[in-house]
Design a protein around this motif. Sequence first.
Motif, PDB file in Angstrom:
ATOM      1  N   MET A  96      -4.886  -1.068   1.164  1.00  0.00           N
ATOM      2  CA  MET A  96      -3.424  -1.464   1.664  1.00  0.00           C
ATOM      3  C   MET A  96      -3.249  -0.655   2.904  1.00  0.00           C
ATOM      4  N   TRP A 153      10.428  -4.441  -5.813  1.00  0.00           N
ATOM      5  CA  TRP A 153       9.031  -4.038  -6.014  1.00  0.00           C
ATOM      6  C   TRP A 153       9.400  -2.677  -6.414  1.00  0.00           C
ATOM      7  N   ASP A 210       8.943   1.463   2.639  1.00  0.00           N
ATOM      8  CA  ASP A 210       7.584   1.061   1.843  1.00  0.00           C
ATOM      9  C   ASP A 210       6.954   0.424   2.673  1.00  0.00           C
ATOM     10  N   THR A 211       6.204   0.043   2.936  1.00  0.00           N
ATOM     11  CA  THR A 211       5.699  -1.068   3.303  1.00  0.00           C
ATOM     12  C   THR A 211       3.961  -1.594   3.057  1.00  0.00           C
ATOM     13  N   GLY A 212       4.011  -2.410   2.157  1.00  0.00           N
ATOM     14  CA  GLY A 212       1.898  -2.862   2.290  1.00  0.00           C
ATOM     15  C   GLY A 212       1.672  -3.905   2.621  1.00  0.00           C
TER      16      GLY A 212
HETATM   17  N1  SER Z   1       4.786  -0.916  -2.585  1.00  0.00           N
HETATM   18  C1  SER Z   1       4.521  -1.565  -2.301  1.00  0.00           C
HETATM   19  C2  SER Z   1       3.152  -3.043  -2.551  1.00  0.00           C
HETATM   20  O1  SER Z   1       1.972  -2.679  -3.372  1.00  0.00           O
HETATM   21  C3  SER Z   1       4.570  -2.249  -0.688  1.00  0.00           C
HETATM   22  O2  SER Z   1       3.897  -1.536   0.105  1.00  0.00           O
HETATM   23  O3  SER Z   1       3.467  -3.898  -2.021  1.00  0.00           O
END
Ligand code: SER
Length: 565
Positions: A86, A158, A205-207
């Motif tokens: 990620m 999230w 927090d981005t993923g």
């Molecule tokens: N914590 C979020 C996810 O896992 C964004 O990073 O999608």
Amino acid sequence: MDRKELIKKFIDFFKSKGHREIQNSSLIPENDPTVLFTTAGMHPLVPYLLGQKHPQGKLLVNVQKCVRTDDIDEVGDETHHTFFEMMGDWSLGDYFKEGAITNSFEFLTKILKIPKEKISVTCFEGDKDAPRDDESAEIWKKLSINKIKFLPKKDNWWGPAGKTGPCGPDTEMFVNNVEIWNDVFMQYNKTEEGKFSPLAQKNVDTGMGVERTLAILNKLDDNYLTDCFLPIINSIEKESDKTYGKNEKDTKAMRIIADHIKASIFILGDGIVPGNKEQGYILRRLIRRAIRYAKDLGEKFSVEEVAKPVFEIYSDYEHLKKNKNKILDELKREEIKFLETLEKGMNIFEKLTKGKKEIDCKDAFLLYQSYGFPVEMIEEECKKRKIKFSIEKFEKECKVHQELSRTATAGKFKSGLADESLQTTKLHTASHLLLAALRIVLKDKEIIQKGSNITPERLRLDFNFPRKLTDEEIKKTEDLVNKQIQKSCEVIRQEMPIKEAKEKGARGSFDSKYGENVSVYTVEDFSKEICAGPHVKNTCELGHFKILKEESSSSGVRRIKAVVE
Ligand code: SER
């Protein structure tokens, strides 16, 4: 675009926006007893999302290896994996929605060159816990993204990763209706009572999943055709003389083998070995499941051959390269053990079914659960001997046991992710005092922490020392720690470059995992450790320290379990 190029683009982009690259943490969460594996990039950052200062600053970026085992049974289609990478970026109380969304938009359209007409987004529709996220929608509109949907919590919220911890509404980005990125606005802390209380700082927090993004960018509808998987798939084809994509059954088997072997290599790489508990059990299950599916594809199958391309795909992971032989040996050893187990299972099978017309579902479950005997094999062997096997009855039996184990697992998550309770904080500080005391009592300055696991109930500390401690040594260690507690020493936290920490005599492992700036916790001239914390302010808060058990952990490593009361 290939994997390495995509990751580089992501990291470079955020660096150009003032973010600092942080380490790709271990798959085994440090000091977090509530989950078995690191499941998201934010996971190692929980203390910082809750307000602790990060030594690298407020703006961070990295690619994080993750393992999610919740839907292990889903693996086999085009998109599910147990191991994935990620890419993520964080703002710890720095910029918020505007900055995050503008950055995401710029990266998608300018760097990845995705036409904005192809992008749609979703935002949180609001409920009793948090208001509707019109702010995000307005920012998207300003960027001329007009395909916006508002969705409820189950889609656009999230976290927390466990039962408690940081969480918040998110805005998700889609390219031709496939989700590519998630910007989470972590501004709430979910408490034990299920309340959402505002966090002291507002975080981003981005993923973005590497595998899925590559599939989208390369116009593939199957993640296993990206360069994160293709070399593994090719070697499976070679080993089995079968072609990927030709029929559903073989294709599914190939995906499972590729996914599970890759995940196993990464888990082995982080120091876990197959076993019957916790991470070791999951690892064993992954390896054995892969072998079972491999057996279906062809007898001459070599797990080792399938494993090799993983090291090439992920050549940027130094620790994998370094431990390649060890990892391959472990895989081989587990394969042999499993084949022996199967043989034993076969003998039991013969005994259980001798002279019978039908196999009892309890016996079938015993074979499956205790001897790791695959259901398909039970079915096949019964067929060969004209013994009746009712898959319905077997599944019913499985369900009964699943319920039982689910209840047991639920207990594990009871205290939620990153339990920041006072008790664990006390035990963190107690571990430092314990280490320092051990060095003095055992007259060995080289003693360091080899592992640590803290629950609200107890601390567990592994350290290098060649023999069992005597009762007298244990008593002396306890007394020395208690002396420091009674002295009411201040616990001082300082931030400094790692070089300076080293010069000042701070202990801790000096590998890259800490980054350039580190936190050093000092207790008078008794203890000085590099550590992420958290710690109490004064040792008097610990009360009384008591060692419960001293035992061997592995060769040359001892383990102490202790409590403060
Ligand atoms: N914590 C979020 C996810 O896992 C964004 O990073 O999608």
